[in-house]
Design a protein around this motif. Structure first.
Motif, mmCIF file in Angstrom:
data_model
loop_
_atom_site.group_PDB
_atom_site.id
_atom_site.type_symbol
_atom_site.label_atom_id
_atom_site.label_comp_id
_atom_site.label_asym_id
_atom_site.label_seq_id
_atom_site.Cartn_x
_atom_site.Cartn_y
_atom_site.Cartn_z
ATOM 1 N N ASP A 1 -9.707 30.491 -63.434
ATOM 2 C CA ASP A 1 -10.716 31.297 -62.998
ATOM 3 C C ASP A 1 -11.361 31.187 -63.846
ATOM 4 N N ASP A 2 -11.239 32.666 -65.112
ATOM 5 C CA ASP A 2 -11.589 32.423 -65.875
ATOM 6 C C ASP A 2 -11.572 32.092 -67.357
ATOM 7 N N LEU B 1 -13.477 19.911 -56.584
ATOM 8 C CA LEU B 1 -12.790 21.109 -56.528
ATOM 9 C C LEU B 1 -13.206 21.893 -55.335
ATOM 10 N N ARG B 2 -13.968 21.351 -54.454
ATOM 11 C CA ARG B 2 -14.321 22.195 -53.052
ATOM 12 C C ARG B 2 -12.979 21.436 -51.962
ATOM 13 N N LYS B 3 -11.830 20.448 -52.767
ATOM 14 C CA LYS B 3 -10.936 20.527 -51.650
ATOM 15 C C LYS B 3 -10.142 21.060 -52.791
ATOM 16 N N HIS B 4 -9.738 20.864 -53.682
ATOM 17 C CA HIS B 4 -8.624 21.397 -54.324
ATOM 18 C C HIS B 4 -8.634 23.077 -54.982
ATOM 19 N N HIS B 5 -9.606 23.623 -55.175
ATOM 20 C CA HIS B 5 -10.152 24.819 -56.120
ATOM 21 C C HIS B 5 -11.316 25.386 -56.029
ATOM 22 N N GLY C 1 -17.930 27.382 -56.636
ATOM 23 C CA GLY C 1 -19.404 27.779 -55.794
ATOM 24 C C GLY C 1 -19.507 28.340 -57.157
ATOM 25 N N SER C 2 -19.168 28.408 -58.289
ATOM 26 C CA SER C 2 -19.412 28.861 -59.525
ATOM 27 C C SER C 2 -19.843 27.797 -60.076
ATOM 28 N N PHE C 3 -18.959 26.546 -60.057
ATOM 29 C CA PHE C 3 -19.281 25.425 -60.784
ATOM 30 C C PHE C 3 -20.691 24.686 -59.762
ATOM 31 N N ALA D 1 -8.337 22.296 -62.108
ATOM 32 C CA ALA D 1 -7.963 22.479 -60.560
ATOM 33 C C ALA D 1 -7.002 23.006 -59.822
ATOM 34 N N HIS D 2 -5.321 22.001 -60.993
ATOM 35 C CA HIS D 2 -3.880 22.226 -60.671
ATOM 36 C C HIS D 2 -3.154 23.272 -61.158
#
Length: 339
Positions: free
Chosen positions: A143-144, A237-241, A246-248, A193-194
């Motif tokens: 995430d960072d 991203l909502r599905k996998h990370h 939200g930041s995206f 995301a993975h």
């Protein structure tokens, strides 16, 4: 013996630039890699140039050919039929720093990816023979790393990453074909995301040649491919990370929307701009930028849009013209008076 890394280079009418790109690979301090060149339906002397270079180079080169289908299709073709555990990408008019492959290879040890900064001064990248120092390596949780990539997007390109083939294959990540813009960003965001972690190299190791005749400078409706790519990425991203979704949605997605609007304004395409404003959720995107964008100019231009979309169009175009004149004056040497 199977090399550790495959470097994939799409080539379309690249006879003028490909030798410099390949020469930058010959200078690498790390040699455990192969190069796959995909001739994407070139109509110039690209294929003969590649064959001639192959005949005289110590690099492990494979040349593939396809009908012209675009860079995304060429990159996907280059990813096929291989077992190298890692992949990198190089555009045919760009270059690698002499220590780039080694540094990223070192950085990915214990991480899911490693990435570096990009420079628009290709000559400086090629002529810098300093090794990347240990203090330039930064290991972060994903995430960072994603946050760093998002806010420094102008300095970090997808070609500055080292990718694990295992992750790409496991999650069926490929470049979206049939689009002209944004497919590279969509690719790297889906990959990240993975990932669990990443190593960032605070060094400008990828040399990007920003040519005026490049496709990125051609203004047409296809520029909206970028907005579409980021809308798809947000859903992904909502599905996998979900921890970063939200930041995206708060910055990266509206930033991409802003970029397309700016492109139509600077390119003086009022009809495309009006159509874009009608079809895409720009008002919500500008609200988010106006409230929290870290860049003052982004916040100010977003507020212009909220005042009226035409204020944004005229304001951004005027600001671009002023910047162009300022840069032209800086490049023009002062003439001494004859008196």
């Amino acid at each position: 013996m199977q090399p550790a890394i495959r470097i994939i280079i799409p080539c379309h009418n690249s006879a003028r630039t490909i030798r410099r790109a390949l020469a930058s690979l010959e200078q690498q301090t790390f040699s455990d890699f192969e190069v796959v060149l995909v001739d994407d339906g070139s109509t110039d002397d690209t294929r003969n140039t590649l064959l001639d270079f192959q005949a005289h180079s110590r690099l492990r080169l494979t040349i593939l050919s396809q009908r012209h289908a675009g860079a995304a299709a060429a990159r996907n073709r280059g990813m096929e039929d291989g077992h190298t555990p890692f992949l990198m990408f190089l555009d045919s008019d760009d270059v690698f720093h002499p220590d780039m492959v080694r540094a990223l290879w070192q950085g990915i040890c214990g991480c899911d990816t490693a990435f570096c900064l990009t420079s628009r001064d290709t000559d400086a990248v090629l002529s810098d023979f300093h090794s990347v120092s240990e203090k330039q390596f930064h290991c972060w949780d994903i995430d960072d790393a994603m946050r760093h990539f998002m806010y420094r997007k102008e300095q970090i390109h997808f070609t500055g990453f080292l990718y694990r083939r295992e992750l790409l294959e496991k999650h069926a990540i490929r470049f979206r074909e049939g689009v002209r813009y944004g497919e590279d960003l969509e690719f790297v965001w889906k990959y990240l995301a993975h990932c669990r972690n990443a190593c960032f190299l605070e060094a400008r190791l990828y040399g990007y040649d920003d040519r005026p005749d490049s496709a990125v400078h051609q203004v047409s409706w296809s520029k909206t491919d970028l907005a579409d790519a980021m809308l798809r990425t947000g859903q992904y991203l909502r599905k996998h990370h979900s921890s970063f979704a939200g930041s995206f949605a708060s910055y990266m997605l509206p930033r991409a929307m802003w970029t397309v609007a700016k492109t139509f304004a600077v390119g003086r395409k009022p009809s495309l701009y009006r159509l874009y404003c009608r079809r895409y959720p720009l008002r919500g995107a500008m609200h988010r930028l106006a409230a929290s964008a870290p860049d003052r100019l982004l916040r100010g231009s977003a507020r212009l849009y909220l005042l009226h979309p035409w204020c944004f169009y005229q304001g951004v175009r005027l600001a671009f013209q002023i910047r162009q004149r300022t840069e032209k004056r800086r490049r023009t040497p002062c003439r001494r008076s004859a008196y």
